[in-house]
Design a protein around this motif. Structure first.
Motif, PDB file in Angstrom:
ATOM      1  N   MET A  24      19.476  44.043  37.266  1.00  0.00           N
ATOM      2  CA  MET A  24      20.170  43.525  38.448  1.00  0.00           C
ATOM      3  C   MET A  24      20.155  41.995  38.434  1.00  0.00           C
ATOM      4  SD  MET A  24      19.343  44.338  42.458  1.00  0.00           S
ATOM      5  CE  MET A  24      20.362  43.684  43.768  1.00  0.00           C
ATOM      6  N   GLN A  25      18.998  41.410  38.089  1.00  0.00           N
ATOM      7  CA  GLN A  25      18.865  39.961  37.992  1.00  0.00           C
ATOM      8  C   GLN A  25      19.699  39.401  36.818  1.00  0.00           C
ATOM      9  OE1 GLN A  25      14.643  39.552  37.673  1.00  0.00           O
ATOM     10  NE2 GLN A  25      14.279  39.845  39.869  1.00  0.00           N
ATOM     11  N   GLU A  26      19.651  40.072  35.674  1.00  0.00           N
ATOM     12  CA  GLU A  26      20.431  39.640  34.508  1.00  0.00           C
ATOM     13  C   GLU A  26      21.932  39.687  34.809  1.00  0.00           C
ATOM     14  OE1 GLU A  26      19.220  42.270  31.456  1.00  0.00           O
ATOM     15  OE2 GLU A  26      17.377  41.169  30.974  1.00  0.00           O
ATOM     16  N   GLU A  27      22.296  40.745  35.556  1.00  0.00           N
ATOM     17  CA  GLU A  27      23.702  40.895  35.915  1.00  0.00           C
ATOM     18  C   GLU A  27      24.157  39.781  36.859  1.00  0.00           C
ATOM     19  OE1 GLU A  27      25.370  44.163  38.562  1.00  0.00           O
ATOM     20  OE2 GLU A  27      25.846  44.935  36.563  1.00  0.00           O
ATOM     21  N   GLN A  28      23.285  39.328  37.741  1.00  0.00           N
ATOM     22  CA  GLN A  28      23.598  38.228  38.657  1.00  0.00           C
ATOM     23  C   GLN A  28      23.810  36.922  37.871  1.00  0.00           C
ATOM     24  OE1 GLN A  28      20.194  38.322  41.233  1.00  0.00           O
ATOM     25  NE2 GLN A  28      21.035  39.934  42.569  1.00  0.00           N
ATOM     26  N   VAL A  29      22.897  36.659  36.905  1.00  0.00           N
ATOM     27  CA  VAL A  29      23.020  35.455  36.061  1.00  0.00           C
ATOM     28  C   VAL A  29      24.315  35.522  35.238  1.00  0.00           C
ATOM     29  CG1 VAL A  29      22.036  34.174  34.119  1.00  0.00           C
ATOM     30  CG2 VAL A  29      20.555  35.067  35.930  1.00  0.00           C
ATOM     31  N   LYS A  33      27.874  33.031  35.413  1.00  0.00           N
ATOM     32  CA  LYS A  33      28.531  32.367  34.273  1.00  0.00           C
ATOM     33  C   LYS A  33      29.993  32.822  34.163  1.00  0.00           C
ATOM     34  CE  LYS A  33      24.335  31.898  31.501  1.00  0.00           C
ATOM     35  NZ  LYS A  33      23.679  32.291  30.235  1.00  0.00           N
ATOM     36  N   TYR A  34      30.196  34.121  34.337  1.00  0.00           N
ATOM     37  CA  TYR A  34      31.555  34.659  34.235  1.00  0.00           C
ATOM     38  C   TYR A  34      32.465  34.110  35.332  1.00  0.00           C
ATOM     39  CZ  TYR A  34      35.377  38.008  34.228  1.00  0.00           C
ATOM     40  OH  TYR A  34      36.624  38.566  34.193  1.00  0.00           O
ATOM     41  N   LYS A  35      31.928  34.002  36.555  1.00  0.00           N
ATOM     42  CA  LYS A  35      32.692  33.470  37.681  1.00  0.00           C
ATOM     43  C   LYS A  35      33.075  32.013  37.423  1.00  0.00           C
ATOM     44  CE  LYS A  35      32.453  32.723  42.685  1.00  0.00           C
ATOM     45  NZ  LYS A  35      31.586  32.789  43.893  1.00  0.00           N
ATOM     46  N   GLN A  36      32.110  31.228  36.850  1.00  0.00           N
ATOM     47  CA  GLN A  36      32.383  29.825  36.510  1.00  0.00           C
ATOM     48  C   GLN A  36      33.493  29.743  35.450  1.00  0.00           C
ATOM     49  OE1 GLN A  36      29.012  27.736  34.928  1.00  0.00           O
ATOM     50  NE2 GLN A  36      30.004  25.740  35.054  1.00  0.00           N
ATOM     51  N   PHE A  37      33.429  30.653  34.457  1.00  0.00           N
ATOM     52  CA  PHE A  37      34.469  30.713  33.421  1.00  0.00           C
ATOM     53  C   PHE A  37      35.834  31.005  34.035  1.00  0.00           C
ATOM     54  CE2 PHE A  37      37.021  33.887  31.150  1.00  0.00           C
ATOM     55  CZ  PHE A  37      37.495  33.108  30.111  1.00  0.00           C
ATOM     56  N   CYS A  38      35.878  31.965  34.958  1.00  0.00           N
ATOM     57  CA  CYS A  38      37.146  32.328  35.612  1.00  0.00           C
ATOM     58  C   CYS A  38      37.736  31.133  36.359  1.00  0.00           C
ATOM     59  CB  CYS A  38      36.924  33.476  36.602  1.00  0.00           C
ATOM     60  SG  CYS A  38      36.683  35.083  35.801  1.00  0.00           S
ATOM     61  N   GLU A  39      36.885  30.448  37.132  1.00  0.00           N
ATOM     62  CA  GLU A  39      37.372  29.317  37.927  1.00  0.00           C
ATOM     63  C   GLU A  39      37.879  28.183  37.030  1.00  0.00           C
ATOM     64  OE1 GLU A  39      33.944  28.431  40.218  1.00  0.00           O
ATOM     65  OE2 GLU A  39      34.337  29.976  41.743  1.00  0.00           O
ATOM     66  N   ALA A 257      43.650  38.814  37.580  1.00  0.00           N
ATOM     67  CA  ALA A 257      43.466  40.211  37.991  1.00  0.00           C
ATOM     68  C   ALA A 257      42.113  40.733  37.519  1.00  0.00           C
ATOM     69  CB  ALA A 257      44.589  41.067  37.430  1.00  0.00           C
ATOM     70  N   THR A 258      41.775  40.406  36.268  1.00  0.00           N
ATOM     71  CA  THR A 258      40.486  40.859  35.731  1.00  0.00           C
ATOM     72  C   THR A 258      39.319  40.268  36.513  1.00  0.00           C
ATOM     73  OG1 THR A 258      41.435  41.075  33.522  1.00  0.00           O
ATOM     74  CG2 THR A 258      39.051  40.883  33.657  1.00  0.00           C
ATOM     75  N   CYS A 259      39.429  38.932  36.813  1.00  0.00           N
ATOM     76  CA  CYS A 259      38.350  38.270  37.555  1.00  0.00           C
ATOM     77  C   CYS A 259      38.181  38.876  38.950  1.00  0.00           C
ATOM     78  CB  CYS A 259      38.613  36.771  37.647  1.00  0.00           C
ATOM     79  SG  CYS A 259      38.470  35.901  36.067  1.00  0.00           S
ATOM     80  N   SER A 260      39.316  39.168  39.611  1.00  0.00           N
ATOM     81  CA  SER A 260      39.249  39.787  40.944  1.00  0.00           C
ATOM     82  C   SER A 260      38.587  41.158  40.864  1.00  0.00           C
ATOM     83  CB  SER A 260      40.652  39.901  41.542  1.00  0.00           C
ATOM     84  OG  SER A 260      41.204  38.611  41.737  1.00  0.00           O
ATOM     85  N   LYS A 261      38.983  41.903  39.837  1.00  0.00           N
ATOM     86  CA  LYS A 261      38.416  43.232  39.672  1.00  0.00           C
ATOM     87  C   LYS A 261      36.918  43.153  39.394  1.00  0.00           C
ATOM     88  CE  LYS A 261      39.348  45.517  35.932  1.00  0.00           C
ATOM     89  NZ  LYS A 261      40.099  46.273  34.905  1.00  0.00           N
ATOM     90  N   LYS A 262      36.549  42.158  38.575  1.00  0.00           N
ATOM     91  CA  LYS A 262      35.136  41.999  38.257  1.00  0.00           C
ATOM     92  C   LYS A 262      34.319  41.590  39.475  1.00  0.00           C
ATOM     93  CE  LYS A 262      35.188  43.016  33.910  1.00  0.00           C
ATOM     94  NZ  LYS A 262      34.492  44.228  33.440  1.00  0.00           N
ATOM     95  N   PHE A 313      35.756  35.912  29.468  1.00  0.00           N
ATOM     96  CA  PHE A 313      35.131  34.605  29.262  1.00  0.00           C
ATOM     97  C   PHE A 313      35.643  33.937  27.983  1.00  0.00           C
ATOM     98  CE2 PHE A 313      31.499  31.948  27.928  1.00  0.00           C
ATOM     99  CZ  PHE A 313      31.418  31.148  29.051  1.00  0.00           C
ATOM    100  N   LEU A 314      36.299  34.710  27.138  1.00  0.00           N
ATOM    101  CA  LEU A 314      36.682  34.208  25.815  1.00  0.00           C
ATOM    102  C   LEU A 314      38.142  33.742  25.741  1.00  0.00           C
ATOM    103  CD1 LEU A 314      34.891  37.054  23.844  1.00  0.00           C
ATOM    104  CD2 LEU A 314      34.035  34.768  24.278  1.00  0.00           C
ATOM    105  N   ARG A 315      38.927  33.452  26.919  1.00  0.00           N
ATOM    106  CA  ARG A 315      40.338  33.095  26.877  1.00  0.00           C
ATOM    107  C   ARG A 315      40.567  31.572  26.863  1.00  0.00           C
ATOM    108  NH1 ARG A 315      43.253  37.980  28.603  1.00  0.00           N
ATOM    109  NH2 ARG A 315      41.787  39.426  29.495  1.00  0.00           N
ATOM    110  N   SER A 316      41.377  31.009  26.377  1.00  0.00           N
ATOM    111  CA  SER A 316      41.541  29.600  26.072  1.00  0.00           C
ATOM    112  C   SER A 316      42.955  28.793  26.242  1.00  0.00           C
ATOM    113  CB  SER A 316      41.201  29.405  24.602  1.00  0.00           C
ATOM    114  OG  SER A 316      40.474  30.333  23.987  1.00  0.00           O
TER     115      SER A 316
END
Length: 631
Positions: A24-29, A33-39, A257-262, A313-316
């Motif tokens: 649960m903690q690892e998933e939060q961390v 990171k994923y949310k920062q990547f999306c933004e 869409a992926t970020c919203s779903k995530k 996280f891997l889109r550029s």
């Protein structure tokens, strides 16, 4: 054999709680990171899409402007073509008129010259009393009037005295006629010179007009070609930019869409994890011991929520004075005009016989007129050559400047294309790395999900087995019977109740229910893990497809830019070659200008001043000749 099923269940619940809390903690961390990547990625794509939209608007404006310029230049080139055609026709007409006038002048001049010569020979024959020869000479002169011939015939008589009288009159008449023809010939030559000068000036003006029109037409043709080339280049860039914008828009929409779903999935997963941990803690409090066999103890329920969605996280351009007066007059005029010619004639006028001086002056007048004609011709040639050379120098200088500007512009464009190609290559490399990383993660995730499904299946079997044991036991215990009660003696101690033992039925009911819940959780874990594997595979495939499309777009864009760079490099080589050739032509034109200077520019007095002095010298000589004619 020494551990009961309940103890195993308790241990499994403890492991599940620890693992669930950690994951649960690892998933939060990981989600942070994923949310920062999306933004960040969505902000970059939004900026790129905005820049592409601005670039598209600029390119469309450039294309519209190039079209309008090409249309305007086409119209102006047509106007120049009409001007060239009109000037050419006007010059051809003027040349034809001048040619006809020149031919008429030459015929008339020939008649005057032949008539003057014929009168001269006739005068000589008359002075030698050769009337027949004189008549023959006059017969060949086209311009001698018939009255002159009749008067010569009337002069023939038997008395020599009468003849001499009449002959003297004819001679005076012929001399007057000769002087008249000489004057008329001079006027004719002057008129011809004037007409020729007028024609030359007109031709020079028309030539200059033609050269200017042709120059402007050529320059506008070149500029039109550049505008069309610029339009084609902008159209290519427009198509390319639209493609990149469309690709970025699709990528951005998919990622959003992926970020919203995530985000929604993360919130739901965190809630479920919390509830799960609470449930486990509660179950642990209920179950003091239990039994779940095999490897199920290590996985329940952690693998359900360990799947991570890191893929996104891997889109550029008239009086006759003495000879001395003539000499004195000429000397005065020589001093006034600073003329060596009049000074020389003045010196000889005082020393030589009058007839000889007159002949000398006439010859000198003719010579000076010829020199004037020659100089007029030379001046016309100089003017034409200087004008042509000036036009060439200006044209070549403009071309050199234009070619230098083109070379600089092409060099800048090539450097920019190099940078863009390098940037695209970097982006393609990053895409390749991202796809490789995504594949690795997908494989690991798939492997982990497979293990989770296997363990959940085995755990369900183990729990079912435990349930079977307990249920069988309590079923049997419920059927136990009691012994027949007999009387006991007073000394016999009480040992246990005679009621039949039916086991811990009341207590076992909670354990069995818990085991049934655990079995249901394992079934749910299996179903959710299989669904998660299917969703992860679909998400991976969409990511790979988007990445491949994005990579193909960037590769095509890079190839287009490399091709465009090669075309501009070839164009730069051609421009530099044209620049070298044009510079040589400019140097040759400047060298020819330096060659023209001594003969056409650095001649002391100007052409107009020399012409004016020569005109005054001829006028003074003619005045001196008139003075001698009356001696």
């Amino acid at each position: 054999s020494d551990v009961t099923p309940v103890q195993k269940v308790v241990q499994l619940l403890e492991n599940m709680k620890l693992k669930g809390t950690t994951e649960m903690q690892e998933e939060q961390v990981q989600y942070t990171k994923y949310k920062q990547f999306c933004e960040m990625t969505l902000a970059e794509k939004k900026a790129a899409i905005g820049e592409a939209a601005d670039k598209i608007e600029t390119l469309e404006a450039d294309i519209e402007k190039a079209d309008a310029e090409a249309e305007r230049l086409t119209k102006e080139m047509s106007e120049h073509a009409a001007d060239i055609e009109a000037a050419t026709a006007e010059k051809e007409k003027a040349t034809s008129v001048r040619k006809k006038g020149r031919e008429d002048f030459q015929l008339t001049l020939k008649d005057y010259s032949e008539s003057i010569d014929a009168i001269g020979r006739a005068l000589k024959a008359l002075k030698e009393e050769d009337k027949k020869t004189a008549l023959l000479q006059l017969a060949s002169a086209k311009l001698v009037p018939e009255e002159a011939r009749l008067e010569l015939l009337d002069a023939q008589g038997p008395a020599p005295k009468t003849y001499e009288f009449k002959s003297g009159g004819v001679i005076s008449m012929l001399e007057g006629l000769q002087d008249k023809f000489v004057d008329e010939r001079i006027s004719l030559e002057k008129e011809e010179q004037k007409k020729r000068h007028t024609y030359e000036m007109l031709a020079q003006s028309l030539d200059a007009q033609l050269a200017q029109s042709k120059k402007e037409q050529q320059e506008k043709g070149q500029f039109k070609a550049k505008q069309l080339q610029s339009k084609a280049s902008s159209e290519g860039d427009l198509d390319e930019t639209k493609g990149e914008k469309k690709s970025d828009e699709k990528y951005s929409a998919d990622l959003e869409a992926t970020c919203s779903k995530k985000a929604a999935a993360f919130a739901e997963r965190q809630k479920l994890r919390k509830e799960e941990i609470e449930a486990i803690e509660k179950a642990k409090g209920i179950i003091a011991s239990g039994a779940v066999a095999g490897s199920a103890e290590k996985h329940l329920p952690s693998l359900l929520t360990t799947r991570t969605s890191a893929l996104a996280f891997l889109r550029s351009e008239p009086r006759e004075p003495p000879a001395e007066r003539v000499a004195r007059f000429l000397q005065q005029r020589a001093a006034a005009l600073n003329s060596r010619v009049l000074s020389a004639v003045a010196g000889r006028a005082g020393a030589d016989p009058i007839a000889k001086v007159r002949t000398m002056i006439e010859g000198l007048i003719t010579k000076m007129q010829a020199q004037a004609n020659e100089e007029a011709t030379k001046n016309g040639w100089c003017n034409a050559e200087l004008a042509s050379n000036k036009a060439t120098r200006e044209e070549k200088a403009d071309e050199v400047d234009s070619l230098n500007a083109d070379a600089d512009e092409l060099s800048t464009a090539i450097s920019k294309l190099d940078e863009e190609v390098a940037s695209l290559a970097k982006q393609v490399s990053e895409l390749d790395a991202d796809m490789a990383k995504a594949t690795e993660m997908r494989q690991e995730e798939s492997k982990k999900n497979a293990a989770t499904v296997k363990d959940a299946t085995e755990a369900q079997a183990a729990v079912a087995q435990a349930l079977l044991v307990l249920k069988d036991f309590y079923k049997k215990a419920a059927g136990a019977t009691s012994l027949v009660q007999t009387a006991k003696s007073a000394a016999e101690p009480e040992v246990f109740s005679d009621e039949p033992y039916k086991g811990m039925g009341g207590e076992s009911g909670g354990v069995i229910s818990m085991l049934e819940v655990i079995q249901s959780d394992f079934a749910q874990l299996q179903a959710e893990t299989e669904a998660a594997e299917e969703a992860g595979l679909k998400e991976y495939q969409e990511f790979m497809e988007d990445s491949k499309v994005d990579k193909a777009t960037k590769v095509r864009t890079s190839e287009h830019k490399v091709s465009k760079k090669q075309a501009k490099a070839q164009e730069l080589t051609s421009v530099r070659a044209d620049l070298q050739g044009t510079q040589k032509e400019l140097d040759a034109a400047n060298a020819y200008f330096e060659k023209l200077k001594p003969d056409c520019l650095d001649t002391g007095a100007s052409y107009a001043e020399r012409q004016e002095q020569r005109k005054q010298e001829v006028k003074d000589l003619q005045e001196a000749l008139e003075m001698l004619e009356k001696v």
